[in-house]
Design a protein around this motif. Sequence first.
Motif, PDB file in Angstrom:
ATOM      1  N   LYS A  77       0.825  -1.201   0.000  1.00 46.65           N
ATOM      2  CA  LYS A  77       0.000   0.000   0.000  1.00 46.65           C
ATOM      3  C   LYS A  77       0.869   1.265   0.000  1.00 46.65           C
ATOM      4  CE  LYS A  77      -3.671  -0.105  -0.122  1.00 46.65           C
ATOM      5  NZ  LYS A  77      -4.741  -0.165   0.867  1.00 46.65           N
ATOM      6  N   THR A  78       2.007   1.225   0.672  1.00 43.97           N
ATOM      7  CA  THR A  78       2.887   2.389   0.711  1.00 43.97           C
ATOM      8  C   THR A  78       3.385   2.737  -0.689  1.00 43.97           C
ATOM      9  OG1 THR A  78       3.623   1.816   2.939  1.00 43.97           O
ATOM     10  CG2 THR A  78       5.013   3.342   1.691  1.00 43.97           C
ATOM     11  N   GLU A  79       3.775   1.680  -1.420  1.00 41.59           N
ATOM     12  CA  GLU A  79       4.255   1.903  -2.786  1.00 41.59           C
ATOM     13  C   GLU A  79       3.109   2.370  -3.689  1.00 41.59           C
ATOM     14  OE1 GLU A  79       7.128  -0.277  -6.091  1.00 41.59           O
ATOM     15  OE2 GLU A  79       6.708  -1.216  -4.167  1.00 41.59           O
ATOM     16  N   ALA A  80       1.900   1.892  -3.416  1.00 39.59           N
ATOM     17  CA  ALA A  80       0.749   2.321  -4.199  1.00 39.59           C
ATOM     18  C   ALA A  80       0.495   3.811  -4.010  1.00 39.59           C
ATOM     19  CB  ALA A  80      -0.489   1.526  -3.798  1.00 39.59           C
ATOM     20  N   MET A  81       0.613   4.282  -2.780  1.00 42.96           N
ATOM     21  CA  MET A  81       0.434   5.708  -2.518  1.00 42.96           C
ATOM     22  C   MET A  81       1.557   6.530  -3.164  1.00 42.96           C
ATOM     23  SD  MET A  81      -2.396   5.975  -0.901  1.00 42.96           S
ATOM     24  CE  MET A  81      -2.936   4.566  -1.917  1.00 42.96           C
ATOM     25  N   GLN A  82       2.779   5.948  -3.164  1.00 44.56           N
ATOM     26  CA  GLN A  82       3.901   6.619  -3.817  1.00 44.56           C
ATOM     27  C   GLN A  82       3.675   6.681  -5.326  1.00 44.56           C
ATOM     28  OE1 GLN A  82       6.367   8.168  -2.397  1.00 44.56           O
ATOM     29  NE2 GLN A  82       7.333   8.742  -4.341  1.00 44.56           N
ATOM     30  N   PHE A  83       3.092   5.619  -5.880  1.00 46.96           N
ATOM     31  CA  PHE A  83       2.780   5.561  -7.313  1.00 46.96           C
ATOM     32  C   PHE A  83       1.819   6.697  -7.674  1.00 46.96           C
ATOM     33  CE2 PHE A  83       0.542   4.219 -11.061  1.00 46.96           C
ATOM     34  CZ  PHE A  83       1.460   3.501 -11.813  1.00 46.96           C
ATOM     35  N   LEU A  84       0.779   6.856  -6.868  1.00 44.73           N
ATOM     36  CA  LEU A  84      -0.189   7.915  -7.127  1.00 44.73           C
ATOM     37  C   LEU A  84       0.438   9.301  -7.007  1.00 44.73           C
ATOM     38  CD1 LEU A  84      -3.324   6.547  -5.214  1.00 44.73           C
ATOM     39  CD2 LEU A  84      -2.951   6.572  -7.689  1.00 44.73           C
ATOM     40  N   LYS A  85       1.314   9.468  -6.037  1.00 48.52           N
ATOM     41  CA  LYS A  85       1.975  10.765  -5.851  1.00 48.52           C
ATOM     42  C   LYS A  85       2.852  11.095  -7.054  1.00 48.52           C
ATOM     43  CE  LYS A  85       4.912  13.389  -2.696  1.00 48.52           C
ATOM     44  NZ  LYS A  85       5.719  13.927  -3.810  1.00 48.52           N
ATOM     45  N   CYS A  86       3.579  10.088  -7.529  1.00 49.91           N
ATOM     46  CA  CYS A  86       4.448  10.314  -8.685  1.00 49.91           C
ATOM     47  C   CYS A  86       3.636  10.637  -9.931  1.00 49.91           C
ATOM     48  CB  CYS A  86       5.316   9.081  -8.935  1.00 49.91           C
ATOM     49  SG  CYS A  86       6.645   8.864  -7.729  1.00 49.91           S
ATOM     50  N   VAL A  87       2.494   9.973 -10.084  1.00 51.86           N
ATOM     51  CA  VAL A  87       1.636  10.258 -11.234  1.00 51.86           C
ATOM     52  C   VAL A  87       1.091  11.681 -11.150  1.00 51.86           C
ATOM     53  CG1 VAL A  87      -0.534   9.661 -12.380  1.00 51.86           C
ATOM     54  CG2 VAL A  87       1.012   7.854 -11.621  1.00 51.86           C
ATOM     55  N   ASN A  88       0.683  12.093  -9.964  1.00 51.96           N
ATOM     56  CA  ASN A  88       0.176  13.461  -9.798  1.00 51.96           C
ATOM     57  C   ASN A  88       1.279  14.483 -10.062  1.00 51.96           C
ATOM     58  OD1 ASN A  88      -2.521  12.875  -9.117  1.00 51.96           O
ATOM     59  ND2 ASN A  88      -1.962  12.445  -6.996  1.00 51.96           N
ATOM     60  N   ASP A  89       2.497  14.195  -9.581  1.00 53.81           N
ATOM     61  CA  ASP A  89       3.620  15.101  -9.849  1.00 53.81           C
ATOM     62  C   ASP A  89       3.935  15.130 -11.333  1.00 53.81           C
ATOM     63  OD1 ASP A  89       3.798  15.671  -7.193  1.00 53.81           O
ATOM     64  OD2 ASP A  89       5.494  14.328  -6.778  1.00 53.81           O
TER      65      ASP A  89
END
Length: 631
Positions: A77-89
């Motif tokens: 889940k941590t990596e999933a949240m990081q994935f979303l953050k990177c996509v938003n950035d």
Amino acid sequence: MPIKGIRSLCLHALKAPSFSVSGCSSSPSRASQSSPHRSFSESMIERTVEAAASIIMKWNPDTSSYARVTSLFYSCKTEAMQFLKCVNDLQKAMHLLVSEDSASEKLIQAQNLMQIAMKRLQKEFYQILSMNRAHLDPESVSARSSRASTRSSMSDYEDDGSPDNEIRNADDSISEVEEVSSIAMADLKSIADCMISCGYAKECVYIYKIIRKSIIDEGIHRLGIERISSSQINKMEWDVWDLKIKSWLEAVKISMRTLFHGERILCDHVFHSSDSIRESCFADVSREGATLLFLYPELIAKMKKSPPEKMFRVLEMYTAISEHWQEIDSIFSFELTSPIRLQALNSLIRLNESVRSLLADFESTIQKDSSKVLVPGGGVHQLTLDSMNYLSLIADYGDVLAHIFADWPRPVKSVLPESYFDSPVSDDSMVPAISLRIAWLILVLLCKLDGKARRYKSVSLSYLFLANNLEHVVARVRSSNLQYLLGEEWIAKNEAKVRHFAANYERLAWGQVFGSLPGNPTASISSGEAKEYFRKFNSSFEEAYWKQKSCVIPEKKLRDDIKVSITRKLEPVYRQFYETHGLTVGEERNRMLFVKFTPEEVGNYLSDLLCGAGNSGSSSSIVSRQYRDGR
């Protein structure tokens, strides 16, 4: 080569990126100038794209067998949240790249990464929806929302005492289920927010609609709601329709409480970031199932077959929609779901019309009754039994009927007896329309019965027939919810009419017997006069007894009242006359020729009356006791 999504990205409202500096919005002419500020911006964009590329390509199912079989949101889940953050950035970086150089290679790279990321998120969105069907079914979502509201409202009132172990264990079990549901809903919302902000709302919504619509449609099917063609409506037997209506009544409760309510909650949560998307989504997911559900009552109302049971089913369906109207209006409050509200309203209108039509048919059935068979003994007519059974049953729906007939035109005064309702001077403008309607229907019934009473050759039997039938009407009114529609004054007035009919029966059936005895039974008379009185009494009593022996009064109280009244008027007078003049008519052998009945025998004969042929003595003890009490 055109770059997919550029147009949507350009149309998307520009947001200031979290890593941006004041020079990120400089004009294209100035962008070509070299400056420390510009170099810093390019460096930030490059690092953002590289960071995004690292995690996005790791989870690219086209290049990684691990990514192809593994769920990002389930594995870490941590990596999933990081994935979303990177996509938003990455999306923010693309906004800067578009404003500076719309043809740069870095923008093309970013767009390719965005397409791969969106493909990944589509896959994750689909997996979460599919794998959590049990936890995201409308019933679970609805129940979870309800419990959350309850806990929130009661949290301020918790005391220091420890809860019961069973309750704690049940709460723990529920909490585990709710946790899975909450996590799934949160993940779906995170993915939807990301895809919508990146311009991929269409892809996200498409997946949601496909999966969630199948769940709603399956739920409607399991509730027994099926599509029926217009050609099938009148071909089905009523028993089949009756079962379908029962299923529909249960389906409305469940669908309003859980199916559509839960779906609305889930849709509002997942697409909270866009009002238009959640409206469109919920409308497309629920439209077919909800329209089919609320179309059923309209089909029933249009059905040509009208057995007596149809009225009660129609009233139940009307009640179901009325009672759930607040939920219908709330759940389908969007403009795009207004056709569903309109269908529910149309069904309500058709049911309203059907109830009015069925009650008019009922009145017509009474008026057209052509039965010429006389009820033996002046008993209760089958028309009375059926009509009052029908009216007493629909009176259970008094509140609904009051609403349906609220604007019903009142009966024309000229066609009504002066005191057909409550009292001659009552202001019926204050009386509910349904009360007037019921009173009118009973009046129609009584008028029909009056016509049938005239067919008896014996006038006394005609009055007994009217007394019996009106007594049954009053008894059914008093023992059902009709009493609240018609009121105590109506009941009292018609009870007085029953007594009037009974008195007329008594006078006509037993008047000659009463008149066969002298006014003063103890007055001194000759032996010859005494013999003549006994002869008249014997003749009139025997004639009256055999005529009235076959008469029947089904209602026990009325039967006993009439028996007691006849006994009180006859037996004391005869007893006095018998005791005074019984021995003056001659010796014992000759006395038997003139004195055929002792007072006790007269009382026993009277006790046998009004129970119908073949019934005797069933009320003798009651009559005797009431007579003794009244002497």
